[in-house]
Structure formats: C-alpha cells, structure tokens
Design a protein around this motif. Structure first.
Motif, PDB file in Angstrom:
ATOM      1  N   LYS A   1       2.514  -5.798  -0.270  1.00  0.00           N
ATOM      2  CA  LYS A   1       1.680  -5.130   0.716  1.00  0.00           C
ATOM      3  C   LYS A   1       1.306  -3.724   0.251  1.00  0.00           C
ATOM      4  O   LYS A   1       0.140  -3.314   0.330  1.00  0.00           O
ATOM      5  CB  LYS A   1       2.425  -5.063   2.048  1.00  0.00           C
ATOM      6  CG  LYS A   1       1.607  -4.476   3.163  1.00  0.00           C
ATOM      7  CD  LYS A   1       2.389  -4.461   4.460  1.00  0.00           C
ATOM      8  CE  LYS A   1       1.590  -3.802   5.568  1.00  0.00           C
ATOM      9  NZ  LYS A   1       2.368  -3.692   6.799  1.00  0.00           N
ATOM     10  N   SER A   2       2.292  -2.987  -0.267  1.00  0.00           N
ATOM     11  CA  SER A   2       1.998  -1.626  -0.730  1.00  0.00           C
ATOM     12  C   SER A   2       1.083  -1.654  -1.958  1.00  0.00           C
ATOM     13  O   SER A   2       0.205  -0.789  -2.099  1.00  0.00           O
ATOM     14  CB  SER A   2       3.287  -0.867  -1.030  1.00  0.00           C
ATOM     15  OG  SER A   2       4.007  -1.512  -2.054  1.00  0.00           O
ATOM     16  N   THR A   3       1.248  -2.650  -2.817  1.00  0.00           N
ATOM     17  CA  THR A   3       0.362  -2.782  -3.984  1.00  0.00           C
ATOM     18  C   THR A   3      -1.068  -3.048  -3.535  1.00  0.00           C
ATOM     19  O   THR A   3      -2.015  -2.462  -4.063  1.00  0.00           O
ATOM     20  CB  THR A   3       0.853  -3.917  -4.903  1.00  0.00           C
ATOM     21  OG1 THR A   3       2.196  -3.665  -5.270  1.00  0.00           O
ATOM     22  CG2 THR A   3      -0.008  -4.026  -6.149  1.00  0.00           C
ATOM     23  N   LYS A   4      -1.233  -3.919  -2.552  1.00  0.00           N
ATOM     24  CA  LYS A   4      -2.577  -4.223  -2.032  1.00  0.00           C
ATOM     25  C   LYS A   4      -3.189  -2.980  -1.392  1.00  0.00           C
ATOM     26  O   LYS A   4      -4.384  -2.701  -1.605  1.00  0.00           O
ATOM     27  CB  LYS A   4      -2.484  -5.351  -1.005  1.00  0.00           C
ATOM     28  CG  LYS A   4      -3.779  -5.724  -0.359  1.00  0.00           C
ATOM     29  CD  LYS A   4      -4.057  -7.180  -0.551  1.00  0.00           C
ATOM     30  CE  LYS A   4      -5.316  -7.623   0.159  1.00  0.00           C
ATOM     31  NZ  LYS A   4      -6.513  -7.169  -0.483  1.00  0.00           N
ATOM     32  N   GLU A   5      -2.376  -2.235  -0.621  1.00  0.00           N
ATOM     33  CA  GLU A   5      -2.886  -0.998  -0.020  1.00  0.00           C
ATOM     34  C   GLU A   5      -3.307   0.004  -1.089  1.00  0.00           C
ATOM     35  O   GLU A   5      -4.339   0.663  -0.963  1.00  0.00           O
ATOM     36  CB  GLU A   5      -1.823  -0.381   0.887  1.00  0.00           C
ATOM     37  CG  GLU A   5      -1.609  -1.115   2.183  1.00  0.00           C
ATOM     38  CD  GLU A   5      -0.491  -0.511   3.022  1.00  0.00           C
ATOM     39  OE1 GLU A   5       0.061   0.540   2.617  1.00  0.00           O
ATOM     40  OE2 GLU A   5      -0.176  -1.096   4.061  1.00  0.00           O
TER      41      GLU A   5
END
Length: 182
Positions: free
Chosen positions: A88-92
């Motif tokens: 999720k943090s990578t996508k953000e």
C-alpha cells in the motif's frame, strides 16, 4: 644514489610494516565483531525461543503441535499484514511520484518543427500592427573590399601558362630561368 636507495627501502619497509599492523588490527576487530554477533544471536534466541520440552504422551505432543501451529499462523498473519502495508505504501509513493512528475511538467513534449521566419516576420507576428522597426541586419553590414595578396598578384601577372612554357623551352629558356633566379 646509494643514500636515496636506502631511504626508499626504509620507506617501503615502513609501509609494509604499517600495512601488516593494520591487517592484524582489522583481523582482531573482525573476530570481535563475529563473537559479538554470535552472543547477540544466542541472547535473542534464548529470549524469544524458550527451550523445547518434549512431552512423553501422545496427547501432550498433539497439544504442543497445536500450540506451535497457532504460533505459526499468528506469525504468517503478521507477515501478510506487513506485506500489505508495504504494498500500500509503495503504491501511494508511486502515485505521489506520478503527481509530482505531472506537476513539474516533465511529460514528454512533442518534437517541434523548425520554422524559417525572418526577424521582421517574427516581430510582426509577436507585435502585430505595432511593428514599425525594420530588423534587416544584412542591410546594416558594411562592405569590405578584399585586399590583393602577393600570391594572387603573381598569379595574375603570369598570364597564360603556355607562354611561360614556350619561353622556358630549350637551352635558352633554361639559361633565362637560372639568370632570373640568381
């Protein structure tokens, strides 16, 4: 040269000695580091992994297996949750980078065609009817006459090459050639 050679040998010997001392110190530091890592590993394992007590009966072994499976499941759930957080943090981060990229205007620009336009036409296009100044730069250039060099004058004075050959042919022509050179 003898003194200089002795001095160079002494410098080389000193360098070798310093190098060997440094290597010995590095080796002892590596050994200390390795022993420290081993002790840290043993401490961590003793804190987090209690010693295994194998029970004697079959039902106690099954209970132990159930407890171990429960711990493994909890660890797997925790691992899955962490992986999802990372994704999720990578996508953000990727979305934010894309927004930043768009805000900067770093998208690929189309190749522009080169337009040939005179300075007057460019000023007229920019200023419209307000354009009164003439930008003909070539009209303002001065005319410069080229000065004749000696070689060019000599070439002009020589004239037709056939006349020169006829004058220099035969013994008389060679005699004239030597007389004019000296």
């Amino acid at each position: 040269m003898g003194d200089e050679e002795k001095r160079n040998r002494a410098i080389t010997a000193r360098r070798q000695h310093l190098k060997s001392v440094m290597l010995q110190i590095a080796a002892t530091e590596l050994e200390k580091e390795e022993s420290r890592r081993e002790s840290e590993k043993a401490n961590y394992l003793s804190e987090h992994c209690p010693p295994l007590h194998l029970p004697g009966s079959m039902s106690e072994v099954q209970d132990l297996c159930r407890q171990l499976h429960a711990k493994v499941d909890a660890a797997e759930e925790e691992k899955y949750d962490m992986e999802m957080k990372v994704q999720k943090s990578t996508k953000e981060l990727e979305d934010m980078n894309q927004k930043l990229f768009d805000l900067r205007g770093k998208f690929k620009r189309p190749p522009l065609r080169r337009v040939r336009m005179s300075a007057d036409a460019m000023l007229k296009a920019l200023l419209g009817s307000k354009h009164k100044v003439c930008m003909d730069l070539r009209a303002n250039l001065k005319q410069v006459k080229k000065e004749d060099t000696e070689k060019e004058r000599d070439l002009r004075d020589v004239g037709d090459w056939r006349k020169n050959i006829e004058e220099k042919s035969g013994m008389e022509g060679r005699k004239k050639m030597f007389e004019t050179e000296s």
